[in-house]
Design a protein around this motif. Structure first.
Motif, PDB file in Angstrom:
ATOM      1  N   LEU A  63     126.495 -28.043  55.525  1.00  0.00           N
ATOM      2  CA  LEU A  63     126.350 -27.383  56.825  1.00  0.00           C
ATOM      3  C   LEU A  63     125.818 -28.431  57.807  1.00  0.00           C
ATOM      4  O   LEU A  63     124.612 -28.586  57.987  1.00  0.00           O
ATOM      5  N   VAL A  64     126.746 -29.175  58.402  1.00  0.00           N
ATOM      6  CA  VAL A  64     126.399 -30.366  59.177  1.00  0.00           C
ATOM      7  C   VAL A  64     125.433 -30.058  60.316  1.00  0.00           C
ATOM      8  O   VAL A  64     124.457 -30.788  60.532  1.00  0.00           O
ATOM      9  N   ASP A  65     125.673 -28.984  61.048  1.00  0.00           N
ATOM     10  CA  ASP A  65     124.792 -28.669  62.172  1.00  0.00           C
ATOM     11  C   ASP A  65     123.427 -28.155  61.713  1.00  0.00           C
ATOM     12  O   ASP A  65     122.397 -28.546  62.259  1.00  0.00           O
ATOM     13  N   LYS A  66     123.424 -27.293  60.706  1.00  0.00           N
ATOM     14  CA  LYS A  66     122.147 -26.777  60.195  1.00  0.00           C
ATOM     15  C   LYS A  66     121.277 -27.882  59.618  1.00  0.00           C
ATOM     16  O   LYS A  66     120.047 -27.785  59.603  1.00  0.00           O
ATOM     17  N   GLU A  68     120.554 -30.579  60.822  1.00  0.00           N
ATOM     18  CA  GLU A  68     119.699 -31.182  61.847  1.00  0.00           C
ATOM     19  C   GLU A  68     118.304 -30.561  61.844  1.00  0.00           C
ATOM     20  O   GLU A  68     117.312 -31.254  62.066  1.00  0.00           O
ATOM     21  N   GLU A  69     118.237 -29.258  61.590  1.00  0.00           N
ATOM     22  CA  GLU A  69     116.920 -28.603  61.552  1.00  0.00           C
ATOM     23  C   GLU A  69     116.442 -28.348  60.127  1.00  0.00           C
ATOM     24  O   GLU A  69     115.247 -28.322  59.865  1.00  0.00           O
ATOM     25  N   GLU A  70     117.414 -28.182  59.197  1.00  0.00           N
ATOM     26  CA  GLU A  70     117.057 -27.970  57.792  1.00  0.00           C
ATOM     27  C   GLU A  70     117.282 -29.260  57.004  1.00  0.00           C
ATOM     28  O   GLU A  70     117.859 -29.250  55.922  1.00  0.00           O
ATOM     29  N   TYR A  71     116.832 -30.371  57.585  1.00  0.00           N
ATOM     30  CA  TYR A  71     117.157 -31.662  56.971  1.00  0.00           C
ATOM     31  C   TYR A  71     116.601 -31.804  55.567  1.00  0.00           C
ATOM     32  O   TYR A  71     117.177 -32.476  54.722  1.00  0.00           O
ATOM     33  N   TRP A  72     115.478 -31.107  55.288  1.00  0.00           N
ATOM     34  CA  TRP A  72     114.924 -31.218  53.934  1.00  0.00           C
ATOM     35  C   TRP A  72     115.843 -30.548  52.917  1.00  0.00           C
ATOM     36  O   TRP A  72     116.042 -31.074  51.812  1.00  0.00           O
ATOM     37  N   ASN A  73     116.434 -29.406  53.280  1.00  0.00           N
ATOM     38  CA  ASN A  73     117.388 -28.748  52.373  1.00  0.00           C
ATOM     39  C   ASN A  73     118.606 -29.640  52.132  1.00  0.00           C
ATOM     40  O   ASN A  73     119.127 -29.714  51.019  1.00  0.00           O
ATOM     41  N   GLY A 127     124.800 -37.088  57.385  1.00  0.00           N
ATOM     42  CA  GLY A 127     125.245 -38.422  56.998  1.00  0.00           C
ATOM     43  C   GLY A 127     124.120 -39.261  56.419  1.00  0.00           C
ATOM     44  O   GLY A 127     124.322 -40.010  55.450  1.00  0.00           O
ATOM     45  N   LYS A 128     122.925 -39.124  56.991  1.00  0.00           N
ATOM     46  CA  LYS A 128     121.776 -39.885  56.482  1.00  0.00           C
ATOM     47  C   LYS A 128     121.432 -39.470  55.054  1.00  0.00           C
ATOM     48  O   LYS A 128     121.126 -40.305  54.197  1.00  0.00           O
ATOM     49  N   GLY A 129     121.477 -38.155  54.790  1.00  0.00           N
ATOM     50  CA  GLY A 129     121.185 -37.665  53.444  1.00  0.00           C
ATOM     51  C   GLY A 129     122.209 -38.155  52.432  1.00  0.00           C
ATOM     52  O   GLY A 129     121.859 -38.580  51.327  1.00  0.00           O
ATOM     53  N   LYS A 130     123.475 -38.115  52.811  1.00  0.00           N
ATOM     54  CA  LYS A 130     124.543 -38.575  51.917  1.00  0.00           C
ATOM     55  C   LYS A 130     124.408 -40.075  51.626  1.00  0.00           C
ATOM     56  O   LYS A 130     124.612 -40.524  50.487  1.00  0.00           O
TER      57      LYS A 130
END
Length: 279
Positions: A63-66, A68-73, A127-130
């Motif tokens: 969920l690319v947009d989510k 941004e706010e749920e970056y920990w998930n 992208g950062k998480g991946k």
């Protein structure tokens, strides 16, 4: 050979199950509820019980947009979970396959498709998480791991552009689709076929796995509606008008030449593959 599939309910996980059933392969497929890959103890428990030879990580927070706010998930699944699986695979001497994304790139390249030699520079949290997941696999067990970057994935399921476009076409008088967002539509069929060939040959390292060629969202949408026989006006617009929470790279199309050469195969062009999808 025993296959372990994580993320069994996603479109890629389902495609792998269908292919492995067809080949009468021994596999165990688990959902997020059955195995949260961010829980190392649970991962190790599964590995100890099943003792897989090949691990296919289809689990993803996409969920690319989510993100941004749920970056920990997003990080829990796309980075920490990937590291846990790489660690467990190393511990149990299993061959590990995981999937990354074209969104590790910023989209600013102007002199060709992105290759494996290009330096990643993600512009959104997804992208950062991946990319973090990629790096941890490389640190953990790259000698028996395969990282495959793909893009604009579609298959049987709802979490893809084709399904969303069909919904928009049903509910709107006309469509606004971005002309300035370019990548490669890639089918789960292509990903599964190439992945299983790579597994057979014991390929390791990091590669770009997409269909061939590239297209804008606008071109892709036109092709889909044409194939479906839907007469709906599509107005080409800049992606910026949607004002989405996550930035998207404007051009993130990747070159699949290296993996094609390594496996000695021709990967279908995106438009031909979309035609096959609707047959």
């Amino acid at each position: 050979m025993k296959y372990l599939i994580l993320g069994k309910n996603g479109q890629l996980g389902q495609a792998f199950q269908k292919a492995l059933k067809k080949e009468n392969k021994d596999f165990l497929a688990l959902s997020h509820q059955e195995c949260d890959i961010s829980d190392l103890n649970k991962v190790l428990e599964i590995f100890n019980s099943y003792k897989p030879d090949i691990v296919l990580n289809c689990a993803a927070y996409n969920l690319v947009d989510k993100a941004e706010e749920e970056y920990w998930n997003s990080y829990k699944t796309n980075a920490l979970g990937v590291r846990n699986l790489a660690y467990a695979s190393s511990l149990y001497n299993a061959y590990f396959v995981t999937y990354s994304t074209d969104y590790v790139f910023d989209g600013e390249k102007e002199n060709g498709l992105y290759t494996e030699e290009d330096i990643p520079n993600p512009i959104n949290e997804y992208g950062k998480g991946k990319l973090t997941g990629e790096k941890w696999v490389m640190e953990e067990n790259l000698k028996k791991s395969l990282i495959l970057r793909t893009s604009w994935v579609y298959g049987e399921g709802k979490q893809n552009f084709i399904y969303k476009l069909m919904q928009w076409a049903e509910n709107s008088k006309y469509l606004k689709i971005a002309y300035d967002e370019v990548s490669v539509p890639t089918s789960t069929r292509t990903i599964v076929d190439v992945s299983l060939k790579a597994v057979e040959q014991g390929l390791t390292g990091l590669y770009h796995l997409t269909n061939s060629g590239y297209a804008s969202r606008y071109e892709w949408a036109k092709k889909i509606l044409e194939l479906k026989g839907i007469k709906k006006f599509i107005y080409p617009v800049s992606k910026d008008i949607f004002n989405l929470p996550a930035k998207r790279p404007k051009f993130s199309a990747m070159d699949n030449g290296i993996i094609s050469k390594k496996l000695n195969l021709e990967i279908p062009f995106w438009d031909k593959e979309v035609e096959l999808f609707f047959k």
